[in-house]
Design a protein around this motif. Structure first.
Motif, mmCIF file in Angstrom:
data_model
loop_
_atom_site.group_PDB
_atom_site.id
_atom_site.type_symbol
_atom_site.label_atom_id
_atom_site.label_comp_id
_atom_site.label_asym_id
_atom_site.label_seq_id
_atom_site.Cartn_x
_atom_site.Cartn_y
_atom_site.Cartn_z
ATOM 1 N N GLN A 158 5.332 -2.656 -19.662
ATOM 2 C CA GLN A 158 5.042 -2.336 -18.267
ATOM 3 C C GLN A 158 4.382 -3.487 -17.520
ATOM 4 O OE1 GLN A 158 6.160 0.424 -16.995
ATOM 5 N NE2 GLN A 158 6.794 1.334 -18.926
ATOM 6 N N ILE A 159 3.972 -4.527 -18.229
ATOM 7 C CA ILE A 159 3.204 -5.593 -17.590
ATOM 8 C C ILE A 159 4.040 -6.339 -16.547
ATOM 9 C CG2 ILE A 159 2.068 -7.801 -17.961
ATOM 10 C CD1 ILE A 159 0.352 -5.474 -18.754
ATOM 11 N N GLU A 160 5.241 -6.782 -16.940
ATOM 12 C CA GLU A 160 6.032 -7.619 -16.041
ATOM 13 C C GLU A 160 6.546 -6.855 -14.824
ATOM 14 O OE1 GLU A 160 9.117 -9.779 -17.878
ATOM 15 O OE2 GLU A 160 7.827 -10.885 -19.256
ATOM 16 N N VAL A 161 6.920 -5.584 -15.002
ATOM 17 C CA VAL A 161 7.499 -4.824 -13.893
ATOM 18 C C VAL A 161 6.503 -3.804 -13.356
ATOM 19 C CG1 VAL A 161 9.346 -3.257 -13.195
ATOM 20 C CG2 VAL A 161 9.836 -5.162 -14.750
ATOM 21 N N VAL B 131 -2.618 -10.771 -8.748
ATOM 22 C CA VAL B 131 -1.917 -10.477 -10.004
ATOM 23 C C VAL B 131 -2.041 -11.657 -10.961
ATOM 24 C CG1 VAL B 131 0.321 -9.951 -11.033
ATOM 25 C CG2 VAL B 131 -0.309 -8.916 -8.848
ATOM 26 N N ALA B 132 -1.938 -12.876 -10.440
ATOM 27 C CA ALA B 132 -2.107 -14.065 -11.278
ATOM 28 C C ALA B 132 -3.521 -14.132 -11.847
ATOM 29 C CB ALA B 132 -1.800 -15.316 -10.462
ATOM 30 N N TRP B 133 -4.524 -13.817 -11.025
ATOM 31 C CA TRP B 133 -5.901 -13.797 -11.524
ATOM 32 C C TRP B 133 -6.065 -12.737 -12.619
ATOM 33 C CZ3 TRP B 133 -8.447 -13.659 -5.982
ATOM 34 C CH2 TRP B 133 -8.390 -14.948 -5.428
ATOM 35 N N ALA B 134 -5.401 -11.608 -12.430
ATOM 36 C CA ALA B 134 -5.492 -10.542 -13.425
ATOM 37 C C ALA B 134 -4.920 -10.985 -14.766
ATOM 38 C CB ALA B 134 -4.760 -9.301 -12.917
ATOM 39 N N VAL C 217 -7.691 -6.534 -11.600
ATOM 40 C CA VAL C 217 -8.159 -7.517 -12.579
ATOM 41 C C VAL C 217 -8.771 -6.815 -13.788
ATOM 42 C CG1 VAL C 217 -9.786 -9.411 -12.987
ATOM 43 C CG2 VAL C 217 -8.519 -9.292 -10.823
ATOM 44 N N ALA C 218 -9.571 -5.758 -13.532
ATOM 45 C CA ALA C 218 -10.200 -5.026 -14.638
ATOM 46 C C ALA C 218 -9.159 -4.378 -15.534
ATOM 47 C CB ALA C 218 -11.143 -3.967 -14.074
ATOM 48 N N CYS C 219 -8.094 -3.838 -14.941
ATOM 49 C CA CYS C 219 -7.010 -3.242 -15.734
ATOM 50 C C CYS C 219 -6.451 -4.247 -16.726
ATOM 51 C CB CYS C 219 -5.906 -2.739 -14.805
ATOM 52 S SG CYS C 219 -4.349 -2.346 -15.641
ATOM 53 N N SER C 220 -6.157 -5.443 -16.247
ATOM 54 C CA SER C 220 -5.569 -6.465 -17.109
ATOM 55 C C SER C 220 -6.546 -6.911 -18.197
ATOM 56 C CB SER C 220 -5.139 -7.666 -16.255
ATOM 57 O OG SER C 220 -4.435 -8.599 -17.029
ATOM 58 N N ALA C 221 -7.831 -7.012 -17.857
ATOM 59 C CA ALA C 221 -8.826 -7.420 -18.841
ATOM 60 C C ALA C 221 -9.007 -6.350 -19.919
ATOM 61 C CB ALA C 221 -10.154 -7.705 -18.148
ATOM 62 N N ALA D 239 9.997 2.046 -15.119
ATOM 63 C CA ALA D 239 8.984 1.696 -14.115
ATOM 64 C C ALA D 239 9.598 1.413 -12.751
ATOM 65 C CB ALA D 239 8.173 0.493 -14.587
ATOM 66 N N GLY D 240 10.678 0.617 -12.732
ATOM 67 C CA GLY D 240 11.264 0.206 -11.464
ATOM 68 C C GLY D 240 11.654 1.370 -10.558
ATOM 69 N N PRO D 241 12.451 2.316 -11.039
ATOM 70 C CA PRO D 241 12.853 3.428 -10.170
ATOM 71 C C PRO D 241 11.683 4.285 -9.701
ATOM 72 C CG PRO D 241 14.315 3.260 -12.068
ATOM 73 C CD PRO D 241 13.176 2.326 -12.321
ATOM 74 N N LEU D 242 10.713 4.541 -10.589
ATOM 75 C CA LEU D 242 9.585 5.389 -10.205
ATOM 76 C C LEU D 242 8.761 4.755 -9.091
ATOM 77 C CD1 LEU D 242 8.289 6.778 -13.627
ATOM 78 C CD2 LEU D 242 9.389 8.037 -11.787
ATOM 79 N N ILE D 243 8.375 3.494 -9.276
ATOM 80 C CA ILE D 243 7.549 2.836 -8.275
ATOM 81 C C ILE D 243 8.370 2.530 -7.027
ATOM 82 C CG2 ILE D 243 6.130 0.793 -7.795
ATOM 83 C CD1 ILE D 243 5.404 0.753 -10.759
ATOM 84 N N GLY D 244 9.637 2.168 -7.210
ATOM 85 C CA GLY D 244 10.496 1.897 -6.067
ATOM 86 C C GLY D 244 10.718 3.116 -5.200
ATOM 87 N N ALA D 245 10.665 4.307 -5.806
ATOM 88 C CA ALA D 245 10.839 5.551 -5.054
ATOM 89 C C ALA D 245 9.505 6.128 -4.590
ATOM 90 C CB ALA D 245 11.575 6.570 -5.914
#
Length: 426
Positions: A236-239, A256-259, A320-324, A372-378
């Protein structure tokens, strides 16, 4: 802690150096392939996506063959030519000028990468004992992330879409970096040979090939755990993570880059401490904890989506906290998953076990983006958060259900004379 994590054999230490050197090269190019293909080489977004997806499909299709070849001929005879092919393919990316050449070059890169991960894990497992294997795999993961982080910092400072030569340079340097572990392996002539020396003795054990591996009930449960966890986690990270952060939380790509940088920093700083704390503890308990940590990370991201533009700073901190937090979960998964895989494996089939373990990430890498793509895209971002949180917690339950199937030694615990595990093959 670093001294304690280092393997006893000097050959294994040199293999780890190769991991670090090649990871620096990987970090030079890892964030930029899509940008390079679209903004520098003029491929459309859809075509670039197909090229990258093709790479994943070819790698996944060839991974089982790689495991078989490792068991039959030894990891050395497979990894060395794969590193050369990978180097040639990566360097050739500097010359891509059309969709056709992009497909051809990425096919070459996929052929090279299809057996490297399984082969290197098999080599490390052969050079380490059961007592140190978990620490060494954890250190290997930390060095991998350290190298990728260093490479990313270097390339981020020099690449420029207005100057294609800067991208060409980093792909050539990445190609050279793949030769480093190969040179180290060549300097170790007694490392990486076939583990089952007596073919006559192991014919029966290896005859079933992957069928024998799939009959291993604990390993089947471990694979199921891995598929669920990585589909709702890594994949799920990339998309999912990026799309939710930008479209729902409405942070900039820079956040997102900082995260992602925070993720790397968390791994590098905490990996050795986590390795030390996990010694003598249940591996299945650690895997269950990983699922809980990943679920917590997604909940934090979901909370950032609720905050949204109402408090831009708090929303950015949530991303950022999510990624950490996710990175902390990775520090527990990275030493345990390969250590448990190799604790269940036999020498005759060790390559196949490691190949199947690496295939988990390839399969989930196909499933994750599709969900992930269809859910967030919709505009169903909250539903996506619920799905991935539920999936991670389901993985925790699967990890706990694996414990009765393992011996105390396989689970990393002190000997337990009371409970007998179920047979490994059923």
């Amino acid at each position: 802690m670093l001294r304690r994590a280092l393997p006893a054999r000097p050959e294994a230490r040199r293999i780890l150096i190769g991991t670090l050197l090649s990871a620096i090269g990987r970090g030079l190019t890892l964030p930029f392939l899509f940008i390079y293909l679209t903004d520098v080489r003029g491929l459309g977004d859809a075509r670039a996506g197909l090229v990258i997806g093709w790479f994943g499909a070819v790698t996944l299709a060839l991974s089982p063959l790689g495991g078989t070849l490792i068991d039959r001929f030894g990891a050395r005879r497979v990894v060395l030519p794969c590193l050369v092919v990978e180097a040639i393919g990566t360097g050739s990316l500097a010359l891509v000028d059309s969709t056709a050449t992009a497909f051809g070059v990425m096919t070459l890169v996929a052929i090279g990468s299809s057996a490297i991960w399984a082969g290197q894990n098999t080599i490390l497992a052969s050079l380490t004992g059961d007592g140190e294997r978990q620490r060494v795999f954890g250190l290997n993961f930390a060095l991998l992330n350290l190298g990728i982080g260093v490479g990313g910092l270097i390339s981020g400072a020099v690449v420029d879409v207005a100057r294609p030569v800067t991208f060409q340079a980093i792909y050539v340097l990445d190609a050279v970096s793949y030769l480093m572990p190969g040179l180290i392996l060549l300097s170790l002539p007694h490392v990486g040979h076939r583990l089952a020396k007596d073919r006559a003795a192991d014919t029966g054990a290896a005859a079933g090939g992957y069928l024998t591996v799939l009959r291993d009930r604990p390993f089947r449960r471990l694979v199921l755990f891995g598929l669920v966890l990585t589909t709702c986690g890594y994949a799920q990270i990339e998309v999912g993570f990026a799309a939710y952060s930008v479209r729902v939380v409405e942070v900039s790509p820079r956040v997102v880059a900082w995260a992602l940088a925070a993720n790397t920093v968390m791994i590098v700083l905490s990996q050795l401490l986590v390795i030390r704390r996990m010694e003598g503890r249940s591996r299945t308990g650690a895997l269950a904890a990983v699922g809980a940590v990943f679920a917590t990370a997604w909940l934090v991201l979901g909370a950032a989506g609720v905050v949204g533009t109402g408090n831009a700073l708090l929303a950015a901190l949530g991303v950022v906290a999510c990624s950490a937090i996710f990175g902390f979960g990775e520090t527990m998964l990275s030493p345990v998953m390969p250590a448990l895989t190799n604790a269940l494996a036999t020498d005759e089939l060790r390559g196949r076990y490691n190949a199947m373990s690496s295939m988990i990430f390839g399969i989930s890498g196909v499933i994750g983006p599709v969900t992930a793509g269809p859910l967030i895209g919709a505009a169903h971002g909250r539903l996506w958060v619920g799905v991935v949180v539920g999936g991670c917690l389901t993985a925790s339950v699967l990890a706990l259900s694996l414990r009765p199937l393992l011996t105390a030694a396989q689970d990393g615990r002190a000997a337990d004379p009371v409970r007998e595990p179920e047979p490994a093959h059923a």
